[in-house]
Design a protein around this motif. Structure first.
Motif, mmCIF file in Angstrom:
data_model
loop_
_atom_site.group_PDB
_atom_site.id
_atom_site.type_symbol
_atom_site.label_atom_id
_atom_site.label_comp_id
_atom_site.label_asym_id
_atom_site.label_seq_id
_atom_site.Cartn_x
_atom_site.Cartn_y
_atom_site.Cartn_z
ATOM 1 N N ARG A 418 -30.677 -33.946 9.785
ATOM 2 C CA ARG A 418 -30.923 -33.325 8.480
ATOM 3 C C ARG A 418 -32.424 -33.291 8.188
ATOM 4 O O ARG A 418 -32.982 -32.269 7.803
ATOM 5 C CB ARG A 418 -30.182 -34.113 7.393
ATOM 6 C CG ARG A 418 -30.160 -33.431 6.037
ATOM 7 C CD ARG A 418 -29.410 -34.286 5.006
ATOM 8 N NE ARG A 418 -29.775 -35.706 5.051
ATOM 9 C CZ ARG A 418 -30.911 -36.207 4.599
ATOM 10 N NH1 ARG A 418 -31.799 -35.418 4.047
ATOM 11 N NH2 ARG A 418 -31.171 -37.508 4.694
ATOM 12 N N ARG A 419 -33.070 -34.435 8.416
ATOM 13 C CA ARG A 419 -34.498 -34.494 8.101
ATOM 14 C C ARG A 419 -35.314 -33.575 9.014
ATOM 15 O O ARG A 419 -36.247 -32.921 8.572
ATOM 16 C CB ARG A 419 -34.997 -35.933 8.181
ATOM 17 C CG ARG A 419 -34.566 -36.721 6.930
ATOM 18 C CD ARG A 419 -35.241 -38.061 6.848
ATOM 19 N NE ARG A 419 -34.840 -38.935 7.940
ATOM 20 C CZ ARG A 419 -35.650 -39.737 8.601
ATOM 21 N NH1 ARG A 419 -36.924 -39.772 8.293
ATOM 22 N NH2 ARG A 419 -35.199 -40.511 9.565
ATOM 23 N N SER A 420 -34.951 -33.534 10.310
ATOM 24 C CA SER A 420 -35.725 -32.680 11.220
ATOM 25 C C SER A 420 -35.526 -31.203 10.876
ATOM 26 O O SER A 420 -36.459 -30.412 10.954
ATOM 27 C CB SER A 420 -35.307 -32.884 12.670
ATOM 28 O OG SER A 420 -35.087 -34.225 12.927
ATOM 29 N N LEU A 421 -34.290 -30.854 10.499
ATOM 30 C CA LEU A 421 -34.038 -29.455 10.162
ATOM 31 C C LEU A 421 -34.814 -29.063 8.910
ATOM 32 O O LEU A 421 -35.378 -27.980 8.829
ATOM 33 C CB LEU A 421 -32.538 -29.216 9.953
ATOM 34 C CG LEU A 421 -31.693 -29.205 11.223
ATOM 35 C CD1 LEU A 421 -30.211 -29.196 10.888
ATOM 36 C CD2 LEU A 421 -32.026 -28.011 12.098
ATOM 37 N N SER A 422 -34.871 -30.001 7.965
ATOM 38 C CA SER A 422 -35.551 -29.645 6.720
ATOM 39 C C SER A 422 -37.057 -29.508 6.946
ATOM 40 O O SER A 422 -37.744 -28.830 6.202
ATOM 41 C CB SER A 422 -35.237 -30.658 5.622
ATOM 42 O OG SER A 422 -35.954 -31.842 5.864
ATOM 43 N N GLN A 423 -37.559 -30.141 7.984
ATOM 44 C CA GLN A 423 -38.980 -29.978 8.311
ATOM 45 C C GLN A 423 -39.251 -28.662 9.028
ATOM 46 O O GLN A 423 -40.399 -28.301 9.260
ATOM 47 C CB GLN A 423 -39.430 -31.101 9.240
ATOM 48 C CG GLN A 423 -39.769 -32.375 8.515
ATOM 49 C CD GLN A 423 -40.542 -33.296 9.418
ATOM 50 O OE1 GLN A 423 -40.693 -33.043 10.613
ATOM 51 N NE2 GLN A 423 -41.045 -34.374 8.857
ATOM 52 N N GLY A 424 -38.178 -28.004 9.439
ATOM 53 C CA GLY A 424 -38.337 -26.693 10.067
ATOM 54 C C GLY A 424 -38.777 -26.741 11.515
ATOM 55 O O GLY A 424 -39.168 -25.730 12.081
ATOM 56 N N ARG A 425 -38.706 -27.918 12.146
ATOM 57 C CA ARG A 425 -39.143 -27.974 13.538
ATOM 58 C C ARG A 425 -38.048 -27.508 14.478
ATOM 59 O O ARG A 425 -38.285 -27.191 15.628
ATOM 60 C CB ARG A 425 -39.552 -29.401 13.902
ATOM 61 C CG ARG A 425 -40.763 -29.860 13.109
ATOM 62 C CD ARG A 425 -40.877 -31.363 13.108
ATOM 63 N NE ARG A 425 -41.436 -31.885 14.346
ATOM 64 C CZ ARG A 425 -41.617 -33.188 14.570
ATOM 65 N NH1 ARG A 425 -41.289 -34.077 13.644
ATOM 66 N NH2 ARG A 425 -42.118 -33.596 15.702
ATOM 67 N N LEU A 426 -36.831 -27.523 13.965
ATOM 68 C CA LEU A 426 -35.692 -27.172 14.809
ATOM 69 C C LEU A 426 -34.851 -26.110 14.152
ATOM 70 O O LEU A 426 -34.979 -25.841 12.969
ATOM 71 C CB LEU A 426 -34.800 -28.394 15.018
ATOM 72 C CG LEU A 426 -35.382 -29.598 15.677
ATOM 73 C CD1 LEU A 426 -34.311 -30.646 15.780
ATOM 74 C CD2 LEU A 426 -35.887 -29.237 17.048
ATOM 75 N N PHE A 427 -33.957 -25.585 14.955
ATOM 76 C CA PHE A 427 -33.021 -24.608 14.469
ATOM 77 C C PHE A 427 -31.652 -25.064 14.949
ATOM 78 O O PHE A 427 -31.519 -25.539 16.071
ATOM 79 C CB PHE A 427 -33.400 -23.252 15.068
ATOM 80 C CG PHE A 427 -32.602 -22.132 14.495
ATOM 81 C CD1 PHE A 427 -33.053 -21.465 13.373
ATOM 82 C CD2 PHE A 427 -31.395 -21.778 15.068
ATOM 83 C CE1 PHE A 427 -32.301 -20.446 12.829
ATOM 84 C CE2 PHE A 427 -30.642 -20.757 14.525
ATOM 85 C CZ PHE A 427 -31.100 -20.086 13.395
ATOM 86 N N ASP A 430 -24.687 -23.698 15.188
ATOM 87 C CA ASP A 430 -23.310 -24.160 15.367
ATOM 88 C C ASP A 430 -23.205 -25.448 16.159
ATOM 89 O O ASP A 430 -22.416 -25.542 17.096
ATOM 90 C CB ASP A 430 -22.548 -23.070 16.143
ATOM 91 C CG ASP A 430 -21.309 -22.670 15.389
ATOM 92 O OD1 ASP A 430 -20.881 -23.446 14.534
ATOM 93 O OD2 ASP A 430 -20.788 -21.575 15.676
ATOM 94 N N GLY A 431 -24.014 -26.451 15.826
ATOM 95 C CA GLY A 431 -23.941 -27.731 16.531
ATOM 96 C C GLY A 431 -24.799 -27.795 17.778
ATOM 97 O O GLY A 431 -24.793 -28.788 18.485
ATOM 98 N N VAL A 432 -25.523 -26.726 18.083
ATOM 99 C CA VAL A 432 -26.476 -26.766 19.200
ATOM 100 C C VAL A 432 -27.877 -26.675 18.599
ATOM 101 O O VAL A 432 -28.155 -25.795 17.790
ATOM 102 C CB VAL A 432 -26.270 -25.595 20.177
ATOM 103 C CG1 VAL A 432 -27.243 -25.706 21.344
ATOM 104 C CG2 VAL A 432 -24.839 -25.583 20.691
ATOM 105 N N PHE A 433 -28.732 -27.625 18.991
ATOM 106 C CA PHE A 433 -30.080 -27.644 18.435
ATOM 107 C C PHE A 433 -31.066 -27.054 19.429
ATOM 108 O O PHE A 433 -30.982 -27.303 20.619
ATOM 109 C CB PHE A 433 -30.489 -29.077 18.094
ATOM 110 C CG PHE A 433 -29.613 -29.672 17.035
ATOM 111 C CD1 PHE A 433 -29.928 -29.536 15.696
ATOM 112 C CD2 PHE A 433 -28.447 -30.340 17.379
ATOM 113 C CE1 PHE A 433 -29.101 -30.045 14.712
ATOM 114 C CE2 PHE A 433 -27.606 -30.861 16.409
ATOM 115 C CZ PHE A 433 -27.941 -30.719 15.064
ATOM 116 N N ILE A 434 -31.985 -26.287 18.891
ATOM 117 C CA ILE A 434 -33.002 -25.682 19.743
ATOM 118 C C ILE A 434 -34.307 -25.722 18.964
ATOM 119 O O ILE A 434 -34.297 -25.640 17.729
ATOM 120 C CB ILE A 434 -32.585 -24.239 20.149
ATOM 121 C CG1 ILE A 434 -33.654 -23.591 21.032
ATOM 122 C CG2 ILE A 434 -32.281 -23.367 18.945
ATOM 123 C CD1 ILE A 434 -33.183 -22.324 21.734
ATOM 124 N N SER A 435 -35.413 -25.880 19.676
ATOM 125 C CA SER A 435 -36.687 -25.951 18.967
ATOM 126 C C SER A 435 -36.989 -24.569 18.409
ATOM 127 O O SER A 435 -36.589 -23.551 18.973
ATOM 128 C CB SER A 435 -37.803 -26.383 19.908
ATOM 129 O OG SER A 435 -38.119 -25.331 20.778
#
Ligand SMILES: Nc1nc2c(ncn2[C@@H]2O[C@H](COP(=O)(O)OP(=O)(O)OP(=O)(O)O)[C@@H](O)[C@H]2O)c(=O)[nH]1
Ligand SMILES: [Mg+2]
Length: 641
Positions: A418-427, A430-435
């Motif tokens: 949650r915190r990393s997504l809110s920083q906008g570093r990741l996308f 559907d459960g798969v994270f990508i920079s």
């Protein structure tokens, strides 16, 4: 009540087992061979309650040949009792065991000088000085040093008080990792089946839970649980537990396996680590050398790949090392391990795992890998998470892969993502994270690919979705492809229409001449009704003999894509309208022939008013389109859906 694990350490015959017995009343030497030879061979266990603290003792063998057994127990200890016999002083395994404790990151402990009944004050003072010298500049500097005698009982009360004090200072174990029980013993208990024991290094284990034994991947169920010899419903991190398992035979269980939640962790064979080479190591740690890696309760052989430019790490220095294991283990970042030389077996180094699921680094990648390891080893959880995702590049990382790679509980995982997504570093797709960088690059490339296609094929509506996926997203998870297309549609860059992806800006700007040609071709097929012309006849009828066949074909393709003309068989095309009219007639015929709804080929030819040449391909087309179904040499006309 706090549970603290106390490990003994020290040279052979220095009185470790006697000390544990004097403190707890338990003889930790349980094997007949140990009794016969008067030495400890394998780990022994005992408990002692001191008011509010429960001490679980792991008694280790001092014999040089059994250091590997010592290591199977040493990984989980909170407090070390470094035992030195007053009559012998510091000896080789005193040093080796002490080195191991330091390398494993043991933070608390005390020095126990035993057999004081055998020496005079003068010698005792000498041994004390020697011990002090040994622990100088280490976690044991300034720690309590107690003089005792297991024989006379002298000093034991003071030792208990000191142990309790040290135990209280041990920081509580966190519950931010899922359960992991490195198994140090497995045996059968009559009437119960397989029992495994170990120090629960993280999380908790509850009665009735489904778990697995890794790396073998054996699915087991927790039938029962004991902590310090008493039945309980759950075991907690930091406790010595005995777990009764169903679904497995003792013969399938080996020391070093790890009991973990079902389908949560994954075994691995390539570790990126930071290694400290002991000052006392006889030579530098070099690439390609074969070593023994002791991790948790396991011992595996491995090849060293030093990730430093020099290709080696000098005694007393540290550096990044990739360990390529010869068999699988369960490993997680931050875990400590010991490296021993293959032969002769001696402790030469120890380290900390940075990436437990590493890939092999080749030639030029090494510098880059080192930079990443530097960041990973100094960063916090969020950095770690983001770096792991970045390392996966365009492939992306699934939530389950991150769970396996970090060992974090769901709560931690959720918080960190949650915190990393809110920083906008990741996308997240559907459960798969990508920079974000990889995602944006893929999306940019997708647009470029589609635009290039439009340039090559101006008369085509667009690029096949599947072609785009194969060309640009072959390595990415399908979720990422979908997310990228959705993102590009939202941004107004691309449009997907069924199987086709096109640029928003791409509208088939047909020249007036081509528009007229398209319309004439359509009319040719419409007028021909079920007497479909060949394509060459159509060209002629449309008055397009002067245009290249290839060009006319592309314009014709637009009619097919628009659904106005239907391809029935290889080079056999019909206009949509007469086909629909024919389907209508078939259904009328069927309604008059309920319930069989059967039609034969001659009747079909008659209704359609066509020759056999067209009848068969048309019927086969209707079969494919589920308008009809073959039944012998007849057809059943299916009800419209
Ligand atoms: N006089 C005297 N003898 C002791 C004392 N503690 C242990 N011993 C004797 O020293 C011998 C070795 O003791 P252990 O406790 O087996 O030594 P250990 O360190 O466990 O040995 P390993 O497990 O084989 O490394 C035994 O014969 C003990 O009886 C002590 O405080 N005083
Ligand atoms: Mg012993």
């Amino acid at each position: 009540m706090r549970s603290i694990i106390v490990g003994t350490a020290g040279h052979i015959d220095h009185g470790k087992t006697a000390l544990v017995r004097a403190l707890t009343g338990v003889d930790a030497d349980r094997l007949p061979e140990e009794k016969r030879r008067g030495i400890t061979i394998d780990l022994g266990f005992a408990e002692l309650d001191l008011d509010d603290v429960r001490l679980g003792f792991i008694d280790v063998p001092g014999h040089e040949r059994f250091v590997k057994n010592m290591l199977a127990g040493a990984h989980g200890i909170d407090v070390v009792a470094l035992v030195i016999a007053a009559d012998e002083g510091v000896m080789p395994q005193t040093r080796e065991h002490f080195d191991i404790c330091r390398l494993l990151g043991v933070h608390r402990g005390l020095v126990v000088i035993t057999k004081t009944d055998m020496v005079d004050e003068e010698l005792l003072a000498l041994v004390r000085a020697e011990a002090e010298e040994l622990v100088k500049d280490s976690f044991l500097e300034g720690a309590p040093a107690l003089c005792v005698s297991a024989r006379t009982g002298k000093g034991l009360e003071e030792l208990k008080a000191a142990l309790r004090q040290v135990a209280l200072e041990v920081p509580a174990r966190t519950f931010e990792m899922v359960a992991r029980l490195p198994i140090d013993r497995a045996f059968t208990m009559r009437g119960f089946g397989a029992v495994v024991t170990g120090t629960l290094v993280a999380g908790e284990i509850a009665e009735g839970s489904e778990m697995e034994l890794l790396p073998a991947g054996l699915h087991v169920r927790v039938r029962g649980l004991q902590v310090h010899g008493k039945k309980t419903e759950r075991g907690l991190a930091g406790q010595r537990v005995a777990v009764n398992l169903s679904g497995v035979e003792v013969s399938q269980i080996e020391r070093g396996m790890v009991l973990a939640p079902l389908a949560r962790l994954q075994p691995t064979q390539v570790l990126d680590t930071q290694v400290d080479v002991l000052e006392s190591a006889p030579r530098p740690l070099r690439s390609r050398s074969r070593v023994r890696v002791h991790l948790g309760a396991s011992e595996v052989l491995a090849r060293v790949r030093v990730l430093e430019d020099t290709g080696e790490i000098e005694p007393g220095r540290s550096g990044f090392v990739q360990l390529r294991l010869e068999s699988q283990v369960v490993a997680l970042p931050h875990e400590r391990f010991i490296i021993r030389s293959y032969s002769p077996q001696r402790t030469i180094a120890g380290g900390r795992i940075i990436d437990a699921h590493a890939t092999k680094h080749r030639g030029r990648d090494v510098r880059e890998a080192r930079a990443r390891l530097e960041l990973l080893s100094t960063g916090d959880r969020m950095d770690e998470f983001v770096l792991f995702v970045e390392m996966a590049a365009e492939r992306g990382l699934r939530r389950s892969e991150i769970a396996a790679r970090t060992g974090w509980t769901d709560e931690v995982l959720q918080d960190v993502t949650r915190r990393s997504l809110s920083q906008g570093r990741l996308f997240e797709a559907d459960g798969v994270f990508i920079s974000r960088t990889s995602f944006e690059r893929l999306s940019r490339e997708a647009v470029a690919e589609v635009e290039a296609h439009h340039k090559r094929e101006p008369l085509a509506r667009g690029l096949l979705r599947e072609t785009l996926r194969e060309q640009k997203f072959a390595r990415a998870a399908p979720e990422i492809f979908r997310a990228s297309l959705a993102h590009l549609e939202k941004m107004g860059a691309l449009v997907s229409e069924k199987e086709i992806v096109r640029a928003v800006s791409h509208n088939l700007s047909l020249s007036a001449e081509d528009t007229a040609l398209r319309d004439r071709l359509e009319k040719v097929y419409k007028d021909a009704a079920l007497e479909a012309p060949t394509f060459d006849e159509a060209i002629e009828r449309a008055g397009a003999l002067k245009r290249s066949r290839e060009h006319v074909r592309k314009v014709f393709q637009l009619l097919i894509e628009a659904g106005l003309v239907v391809r029935v068989h290889q080079e056999l095309f019909f206009h949509r309208e007469p086909l629909d009219a024919l389907i209508g007639k078939l259904r009328e015929y069927a309604a008059e022939h309920e319930p069989e709804r059967l039609i034969d080929v001659p009747t079909f030819k008659e209704i359609a008013g066509i020759s056999r040449k067209y009848a068969i391909p048309l019927l086969e087309y209707f079969d494919r389109e589920r308008i009809t179904r073959r039944a012998g040499d007849k057809r059943i006309i299916l009800k419209s859906p």
